[in-house]
Design an enzyme around this catalytic site. Structure first.
Site, PDB file in Angstrom:
ATOM      1  N   HIS A 102      47.583  50.636  96.946  1.00 38.18           N
ATOM      2  CA  HIS A 102      48.115  49.668  97.892  1.00 38.18           C
ATOM      3  C   HIS A 102      48.492  48.331  97.252  1.00 38.18           C
ATOM      4  O   HIS A 102      48.876  47.405  97.962  1.00 38.18           O
ATOM      5  CB  HIS A 102      47.098  49.397  99.018  1.00 38.18           C
ATOM      6  CG  HIS A 102      46.751  50.616  99.814  1.00 38.18           C
ATOM      7  ND1 HIS A 102      45.604  51.346  99.573  1.00 38.18           N
ATOM      8  CD2 HIS A 102      47.409  51.247 100.825  1.00 38.18           C
ATOM      9  CE1 HIS A 102      45.555  52.357 100.425  1.00 38.18           C
ATOM     10  NE2 HIS A 102      46.636  52.331 101.185  1.00 38.18           N
ATOM     11  N   ASP A 204      15.325  65.905  65.261  1.00 40.27           N
ATOM     12  CA  ASP A 204      15.291  67.320  64.909  1.00 40.27           C
ATOM     13  C   ASP A 204      15.869  67.582  63.521  1.00 40.27           C
ATOM     14  O   ASP A 204      17.005  68.041  63.372  1.00 40.27           O
ATOM     15  CB  ASP A 204      16.041  68.138  65.959  1.00 40.27           C
ATOM     16  CG  ASP A 204      15.761  69.632  65.848  1.00 40.27           C
ATOM     17  OD1 ASP A 204      15.304  70.061  64.765  1.00 40.27           O
ATOM     18  OD2 ASP A 204      15.982  70.358  66.819  1.00 40.27           O
ATOM     19  N   HIS A 207      16.452  71.758  62.449  1.00 39.07           N
ATOM     20  CA  HIS A 207      17.596  72.647  62.632  1.00 39.07           C
ATOM     21  C   HIS A 207      18.611  72.586  61.486  1.00 39.07           C
ATOM     22  O   HIS A 207      19.512  73.415  61.409  1.00 39.07           O
ATOM     23  CB  HIS A 207      18.313  72.325  63.951  1.00 39.07           C
ATOM     24  CG  HIS A 207      19.223  71.136  63.906  1.00 39.07           C
ATOM     25  ND1 HIS A 207      18.753  69.839  63.847  1.00 39.07           N
ATOM     26  CD2 HIS A 207      20.583  71.038  63.900  1.00 39.07           C
ATOM     27  CE1 HIS A 207      19.777  69.005  63.822  1.00 39.07           C
ATOM     28  NE2 HIS A 207      20.899  69.703  63.846  1.00 39.07           N
ATOM     29  N   HIS A 212      23.160  74.389  60.448  1.00 40.73           N
ATOM     30  CA  HIS A 212      24.242  73.821  59.640  1.00 40.73           C
ATOM     31  C   HIS A 212      24.308  74.414  58.229  1.00 40.73           C
ATOM     32  O   HIS A 212      24.881  73.802  57.327  1.00 40.73           O
ATOM     33  CB  HIS A 212      24.072  72.304  59.535  1.00 40.73           C
ATOM     34  CG  HIS A 212      24.109  71.606  60.852  1.00 40.73           C
ATOM     35  ND1 HIS A 212      25.098  71.808  61.782  1.00 40.73           N
ATOM     36  CD2 HIS A 212      23.267  70.684  61.394  1.00 40.73           C
ATOM     37  CE1 HIS A 212      24.872  71.042  62.847  1.00 40.73           C
ATOM     38  NE2 HIS A 212      23.761  70.360  62.633  1.00 40.73           N
ATOM     39  N   ASP A 363      26.329  72.249  66.558  1.00 40.54           N
ATOM     40  CA  ASP A 363      25.438  71.658  67.556  1.00 40.54           C
ATOM     41  C   ASP A 363      25.920  71.947  68.970  1.00 40.54           C
ATOM     42  O   ASP A 363      25.120  72.283  69.858  1.00 40.54           O
ATOM     43  CB  ASP A 363      25.336  70.149  67.345  1.00 40.54           C
ATOM     44  CG  ASP A 363      24.540  69.777  66.104  1.00 40.54           C
ATOM     45  OD1 ASP A 363      23.675  70.578  65.698  1.00 40.54           O
ATOM     46  OD2 ASP A 363      24.790  68.696  65.545  1.00 40.54           O
TER      47      ASP A 363
END
Length: 448
Positions: A102, A204, A207, A212, A363
């Site tokens: 508007h 973490d 991992h 990886h 990930d």
């Protein structure tokens, strides 16, 4: 909703309901994203008057605007007439923000500056002073990082960050020229609950050698034999897992150079570190100047900001429901770095943790699967655990925080869920405990 039984920090147990419940998610928007200080923008992204940056606080669309006097304000990106967004672009410079529904127009200070047919349709009875943009209640800056908070009476930003500033300054205040975020916003939508990527990065190290493994082999200059698949020879004393800092955390190596191990040609970065280390020691003291600056550090500011000096990526997670996030990433540099090093940092950030990066796709797949596996009828009844190295933490000379030795631990994740539970149980800030465990007095530094 009562969350007292959903997290047990003594055992490291979490209920999977915290990753899938819509009711819990709505409570998170109120008690975490509606209460905590949230990252909005780096000052390098809005340097001039009229510069703006569009972002989110939880699911609230927000515009952050540099004012004529140099201050920074933030407003809900929502027209006070019919609720349409008034800004659609990600960033830019504007003298006004006009709703394309508007035509109501708002000045950079949030005031309602123009209304089409104001006299004819409203008969001159519209009170513009009551219809400006809704401001974010509090906006504050810490050394280039601008945060906003919706809560009416929060702790100051300085108090909120607490002893986490010890680690923040390793990037923000190591060099006199300050810092910048470079490159455009790299946006990725992931089918993940927002808490899972935060816990993955905050502590973490477990991992790395598994998730990886392929990416690590692809980076020829990298020697991480101690984190090979199977973790048979992992060096548990190669770094620190630091928590107990008002919900903020750091995961860090201590060698002063490993942050640049992922670079294809690390020598220019290593030369930069060697040349400038004496003045960094003068600014930050020996502990941070020798052991932390140049090391790989994962820094988490609760609830959803993470950045990694060394790998040099900076990231915020915007929740879009219990099972989806929008992940925003930039490359981060020190302004005193030569242009060629800054360019190499941006290139390497895109290679490792960009939209098609070597590590982010690993990930993303794992975090999406963890989220999906929390939605089934039977799997939702199962608990998950972060119970590695329970009750094996304490003080370490020269560092703040409750510290577990090594990069392979679930110490930080337990503190993350502890802080989540504390906010979710509290009706207001008065019910949220404050703790900077084993606080230390940082070595004297010089002014920036």
């Amino acid at each position: 909703m009562d969350v007292s039984g959903l997290v047990d920090t003594a055992t490291g147990r979490q209920s999977r309901a915290i990753y899938s419940s819509e009711e819990l998610y709505r409570q998170e928007l109120e008690r975490i994203f509606g209460r905590c200080w949230l990252f909005l923008v780096h000052t390098s992204q809005i340097p001039e008057a009229g510069d703006y940056f569009r972002t989110f606080m939880g699911e609230d669309d927000v515009i952050v605007i540099r004012q004529k006097d140099g201050t920074i304000k933030a407003f809900l990106n929502s027209c006070t007439h019919r609720g349409n967004r008034i800004c659609r672009s990600d960033r830019g410079n504007a003298k006004a923000f006009t709703c394309n529904y508007h035509g109501w127009s708002f000045a950079p200070d949030g005031s309602l500056s123009a209304v089409p047919l104001e006299k004819e349709a409203y008969f001159g009875e519209l009170d513009r002073s009551r219809l400006g943009l809704v401001p974010v209640a509090h906006v504050a800056e810490y050394k280039g990082l601008v945060f906003g908070c919706f809560d009416a009476d929060p702790p100051s930003l300085e108090d909120y960050l607490g002893d986490a500033k010890f680690f923040l300054d390793v990037w923000l205040d190591a060099m006199p020229g300050g810092t910048s975020l470079v490159g455009e916003t790299q946006k990725m939508v992931l089918a993940s609950n927002w808490k899972l990527p935060v816990e993955n990065v905050c502590g973490d190290g477990y991992h790395l050698g598994w998730a990886h493994a392929g990416a690590m082999r692809a980076v020829q200059s990298l020697d991480l034999a101690g984190l090979s698949v199977g973790n048979s020879s992992t060096d548990l004393d190669g770094g620190l897992s630091v928590a107990g800092l008002n919900g903020h955390m750091a995961l860090t190596s201590l060698d002063g150079v490993s942050g640049y191990a992922f670079y294809p040609k690390p020598k220019p970065m290593l030369d930069y570190l060697e040349f400038n280390r004496p003045q960094v020691i003068e600014r930050l003291g020996k502990v941070r100047g020798e052991q932390l600056w140049g090391s790989q550090i994962n820094i988490t500011i609760f609830p959803n900001l993470q950045f990694l000096p060394g790998l040099n990526w900076f990231r915020v997670y915007h929740p879009k429901g219990p099972g989806q996030i929008e992940q925003w990433t930039w490359a981060m540099v020190e302004n005193d770095m030569p242009a060629e090093i800054q360019a190499a940092i941006l290139d390497n950030q895109c290679l490792t943790f960009g939209l098609a990066g070597l590590f982010d796709n690993d990930d993303g797949d794992n975090l999406a699967a963890c989220t999906e596996q929390s939605r089934g009828w039977r799997t939702a009844q199962m608990d998950v655990f972060t119970n590695m190295a329970l009750n094996r933490s304490g003080p370490r000379e020269g560092f703040p925080g409750d510290i577990a030795a090594g990069l392979v631990s679930e110490h930080n994740q337990r503190y993350f869920y502890r802080r989540w539970q504390e906010h979710m149980q509290a009706d207001n800030w008065a019910g949220v405990p404050t703790y900077n465990i084993n606080s230390v007095v940082a070595e004297e530094t010089i002014d920036a």
